[in-house]
Design a protein around this motif. Sequence first.
Motif, PDB file in Angstrom:
ATOM      1  N   VAL A 251       0.846  -1.210   0.000  1.00  0.00           N
ATOM      2  CA  VAL A 251       0.000   0.000   0.000  1.00  0.00           C
ATOM      3  C   VAL A 251       0.875   1.251   0.000  1.00  0.00           C
ATOM      4  O   VAL A 251       0.630   2.202  -0.749  1.00  0.00           O
ATOM      5  CB  VAL A 251      -0.974  -0.001   1.212  1.00  0.00           C
ATOM      6  CG1 VAL A 251      -1.613   1.366   1.417  1.00  0.00           C
ATOM      7  CG2 VAL A 251      -2.039  -1.077   1.022  1.00  0.00           C
ATOM      8  N   PHE A 252       1.927   1.233   0.801  1.00  0.00           N
ATOM      9  CA  PHE A 252       2.792   2.415   0.840  1.00  0.00           C
ATOM     10  C   PHE A 252       3.513   2.618  -0.492  1.00  0.00           C
ATOM     11  O   PHE A 252       3.640   3.751  -0.964  1.00  0.00           O
ATOM     12  CB  PHE A 252       3.798   2.340   1.994  1.00  0.00           C
ATOM     13  CG  PHE A 252       4.602   3.610   2.134  1.00  0.00           C
ATOM     14  CD1 PHE A 252       3.985   4.778   2.556  1.00  0.00           C
ATOM     15  CD2 PHE A 252       5.941   3.650   1.797  1.00  0.00           C
ATOM     16  CE1 PHE A 252       4.707   5.975   2.648  1.00  0.00           C
ATOM     17  CE2 PHE A 252       6.668   4.839   1.890  1.00  0.00           C
ATOM     18  CZ  PHE A 252       6.046   5.998   2.319  1.00  0.00           C
ATOM     19  N   PHE A 253       3.946   1.529  -1.123  1.00  0.00           N
ATOM     20  CA  PHE A 253       4.576   1.644  -2.449  1.00  0.00           C
ATOM     21  C   PHE A 253       3.572   2.202  -3.472  1.00  0.00           C
ATOM     22  O   PHE A 253       3.922   2.984  -4.344  1.00  0.00           O
ATOM     23  CB  PHE A 253       5.117   0.291  -2.930  1.00  0.00           C
ATOM     24  CG  PHE A 253       6.391  -0.163  -2.249  1.00  0.00           C
ATOM     25  CD1 PHE A 253       7.170   0.710  -1.504  1.00  0.00           C
ATOM     26  CD2 PHE A 253       6.830  -1.484  -2.375  1.00  0.00           C
ATOM     27  CE1 PHE A 253       8.350   0.293  -0.884  1.00  0.00           C
ATOM     28  CE2 PHE A 253       8.009  -1.907  -1.769  1.00  0.00           C
ATOM     29  CZ  PHE A 253       8.763  -1.033  -1.021  1.00  0.00           C
ATOM     30  N   GLU A 254       2.308   1.788  -3.354  1.00  0.00           N
ATOM     31  CA  GLU A 254       1.278   2.320  -4.268  1.00  0.00           C
ATOM     32  C   GLU A 254       1.096   3.822  -4.061  1.00  0.00           C
ATOM     33  O   GLU A 254       0.954   4.584  -5.023  1.00  0.00           O
ATOM     34  CB  GLU A 254      -0.054   1.583  -4.054  1.00  0.00           C
ATOM     35  CG  GLU A 254      -0.047   0.209  -4.710  1.00  0.00           C
ATOM     36  CD  GLU A 254      -1.198  -0.699  -4.267  1.00  0.00           C
ATOM     37  OE1 GLU A 254      -1.300  -1.796  -4.820  1.00  0.00           O
ATOM     38  OE2 GLU A 254      -1.968  -0.299  -3.360  1.00  0.00           O
ATOM     39  N   GLN A 255       1.130   4.238  -2.784  1.00  0.00           N
ATOM     40  CA  GLN A 255       1.011   5.671  -2.491  1.00  0.00           C
ATOM     41  C   GLN A 255       2.224   6.427  -3.032  1.00  0.00           C
ATOM     42  O   GLN A 255       2.113   7.549  -3.524  1.00  0.00           O
ATOM     43  CB  GLN A 255       0.875   5.880  -0.978  1.00  0.00           C
ATOM     44  CG  GLN A 255      -0.458   5.366  -0.456  1.00  0.00           C
ATOM     45  CD  GLN A 255      -0.498   5.277   1.058  1.00  0.00           C
ATOM     46  OE1 GLN A 255       0.539   5.234   1.728  1.00  0.00           O
ATOM     47  NE2 GLN A 255      -1.696   5.230   1.609  1.00  0.00           N
ATOM     48  N   TRP A 256       3.393   5.754  -2.950  1.00  0.00           N
ATOM     49  CA  TRP A 256       4.626   6.348  -3.499  1.00  0.00           C
ATOM     50  C   TRP A 256       4.428   6.593  -4.985  1.00  0.00           C
ATOM     51  O   TRP A 256       4.674   7.696  -5.484  1.00  0.00           O
ATOM     52  CB  TRP A 256       5.801   5.395  -3.242  1.00  0.00           C
ATOM     53  CG  TRP A 256       7.167   5.923  -3.619  1.00  0.00           C
ATOM     54  CD1 TRP A 256       7.554   6.437  -4.832  1.00  0.00           C
ATOM     55  CD2 TRP A 256       8.315   6.011  -2.771  1.00  0.00           C
ATOM     56  NE1 TRP A 256       8.866   6.812  -4.799  1.00  0.00           N
ATOM     57  CE2 TRP A 256       9.368   6.572  -3.549  1.00  0.00           C
ATOM     58  CE3 TRP A 256       8.571   5.657  -1.438  1.00  0.00           C
ATOM     59  CZ2 TRP A 256      10.648   6.784  -3.022  1.00  0.00           C
ATOM     60  CZ3 TRP A 256       9.851   5.866  -0.922  1.00  0.00           C
ATOM     61  CH2 TRP A 256      10.857   6.422  -1.712  1.00  0.00           C
ATOM     62  N   LEU A 257       3.936   5.558  -5.665  1.00  0.00           N
ATOM     63  CA  LEU A 257       3.711   5.670  -7.113  1.00  0.00           C
ATOM     64  C   LEU A 257       2.736   6.797  -7.437  1.00  0.00           C
ATOM     65  O   LEU A 257       2.971   7.599  -8.351  1.00  0.00           O
ATOM     66  CB  LEU A 257       3.212   4.328  -7.671  1.00  0.00           C
ATOM     67  CG  LEU A 257       2.894   4.307  -9.157  1.00  0.00           C
ATOM     68  CD1 LEU A 257       4.133   4.557 -10.006  1.00  0.00           C
ATOM     69  CD2 LEU A 257       2.255   2.973  -9.559  1.00  0.00           C
ATOM     70  N   ASN A 258       1.637   6.864  -6.665  1.00  0.00           N
ATOM     71  CA  ASN A 258       0.651   7.929  -6.903  1.00  0.00           C
ATOM     72  C   ASN A 258       1.275   9.303  -6.716  1.00  0.00           C
ATOM     73  O   ASN A 258       1.010  10.218  -7.501  1.00  0.00           O
ATOM     74  CB  ASN A 258      -0.545   7.780  -5.949  1.00  0.00           C
ATOM     75  CG  ASN A 258      -1.400   6.583  -6.314  1.00  0.00           C
ATOM     76  OD1 ASN A 258      -1.365   6.122  -7.455  1.00  0.00           O
ATOM     77  ND2 ASN A 258      -2.139   6.058  -5.354  1.00  0.00           N
ATOM     78  N   SER A 259       2.104   9.434  -5.684  1.00  0.00           N
ATOM     79  CA  SER A 259       2.736  10.736  -5.407  1.00  0.00           C
ATOM     80  C   SER A 259       3.622  11.184  -6.569  1.00  0.00           C
ATOM     81  O   SER A 259       3.622  12.351  -6.919  1.00  0.00           O
ATOM     82  CB  SER A 259       3.576  10.673  -4.140  1.00  0.00           C
ATOM     83  OG  SER A 259       2.778  10.360  -3.034  1.00  0.00           O
ATOM     84  N   ILE A 260       4.382  10.248  -7.149  1.00  0.00           N
ATOM     85  CA  ILE A 260       5.309  10.666  -8.200  1.00  0.00           C
ATOM     86  C   ILE A 260       4.628  10.711  -9.572  1.00  0.00           C
ATOM     87  O   ILE A 260       5.172  11.267 -10.522  1.00  0.00           O
ATOM     88  CB  ILE A 260       6.594   9.773  -8.252  1.00  0.00           C
ATOM     89  CG1 ILE A 260       6.248   8.309  -8.513  1.00  0.00           C
ATOM     90  CG2 ILE A 260       7.434   9.944  -6.999  1.00  0.00           C
ATOM     91  CD1 ILE A 260       7.454   7.424  -8.753  1.00  0.00           C
ATOM     92  N   SER A 261       3.420  10.124  -9.670  1.00  0.00           N
ATOM     93  CA  SER A 261       2.720  10.142 -10.960  1.00  0.00           C
ATOM     94  C   SER A 261       1.836  11.388 -11.078  1.00  0.00           C
ATOM     95  O   SER A 261       1.438  11.764 -12.175  1.00  0.00           O
ATOM     96  CB  SER A 261       1.807   8.926 -11.098  1.00  0.00           C
ATOM     97  OG  SER A 261       2.504   7.750 -10.840  1.00  0.00           O
ATOM     98  N   ALA A 262       1.499  11.987  -9.931  1.00  0.00           N
ATOM     99  CA  ALA A 262       0.526  13.106  -9.940  1.00  0.00           C
ATOM    100  C   ALA A 262       1.047  14.292 -10.738  1.00  0.00           C
ATOM    101  O   ALA A 262       2.218  14.569 -10.743  1.00  0.00           O
ATOM    102  CB  ALA A 262       0.219  13.518  -8.501  1.00  0.00           C
TER     103      ALA A 262
END
Length: 262
Positions: A251-262
């Motif tokens: 879940v944290f890695f997914e949030q990481w991905l969302n943060s850098i994709s935004a």
Amino acid sequence: MQAPSAKAALTDFRDRLGAATESVLLVDYDGTLAPFQTERDQAYPYPGVVPILESILQCGRTRVIVITGRPIRELQTLFRPSNSLEVWGAHGMEHKLADGTYQQTAIAPGTAAILAQAEKWLIAAGLASLAEIKPGGIAIHWRGLPDVEIERMQARAREGWAAFAEEPGLKLLNFETGLELRVAHPDKGDVVAAILEDLDPHAPIAFFGDDLTDEDAFRVLGDRGLSVLVRPEYRETRAKVWLKPPHELIVFFEQWLNSISA
Ligand SMILES: [Mg+2]
């Protein structure tokens, strides 16, 4: 117990990730990206871990670097994301860049001679079948053995290796499922220090690890980055945050991905 500040630390880190053009994800392998297995050569990553790390890499804004106690060639049989990764193996004795460039740190001849003696002792003591010869060290693994056998083995190895471990340049390393006699440096803390040296001081950086050897990395990272203990049960640690694998980690890695994709 998880400190109440942990949630705030995670949120703050994600905000910084979103604003940064460059970030670094440092991660241990065994116990962190992969569950422990009695057979060490069967320790494949948790389902879901490889795709999420691949997506983070593909985004092009985060360097993903694996820092493991395993030799690199051993890791590569278990963990093969399609993008090539930067890896530090054998606690930093080996370094492979994403472009495939490989370097191994040389050991002083005197230290190598003592390690060779320690290996001879293991063979004479009948413990060779549990041993793994690595760049810069010898590990004894007792994962999967009965407790009473582990205690006997541990006492025997500690006694037999005590004199070698006192030699300058060597140390005895405890990890959760074994014991390793190895060069005192590099350790995972030295690897983190080397990475920080070349990094923009404002770039967000995090280290994820489970074992006692990861504490060196947590210590060196200090307040400069986010340190994350990844473990089913909490233990005393220098890490700022605790995540349970695999769900909370993914879940944290997914949030990481969302943060850098935004
Ligand atoms: Mg580990």
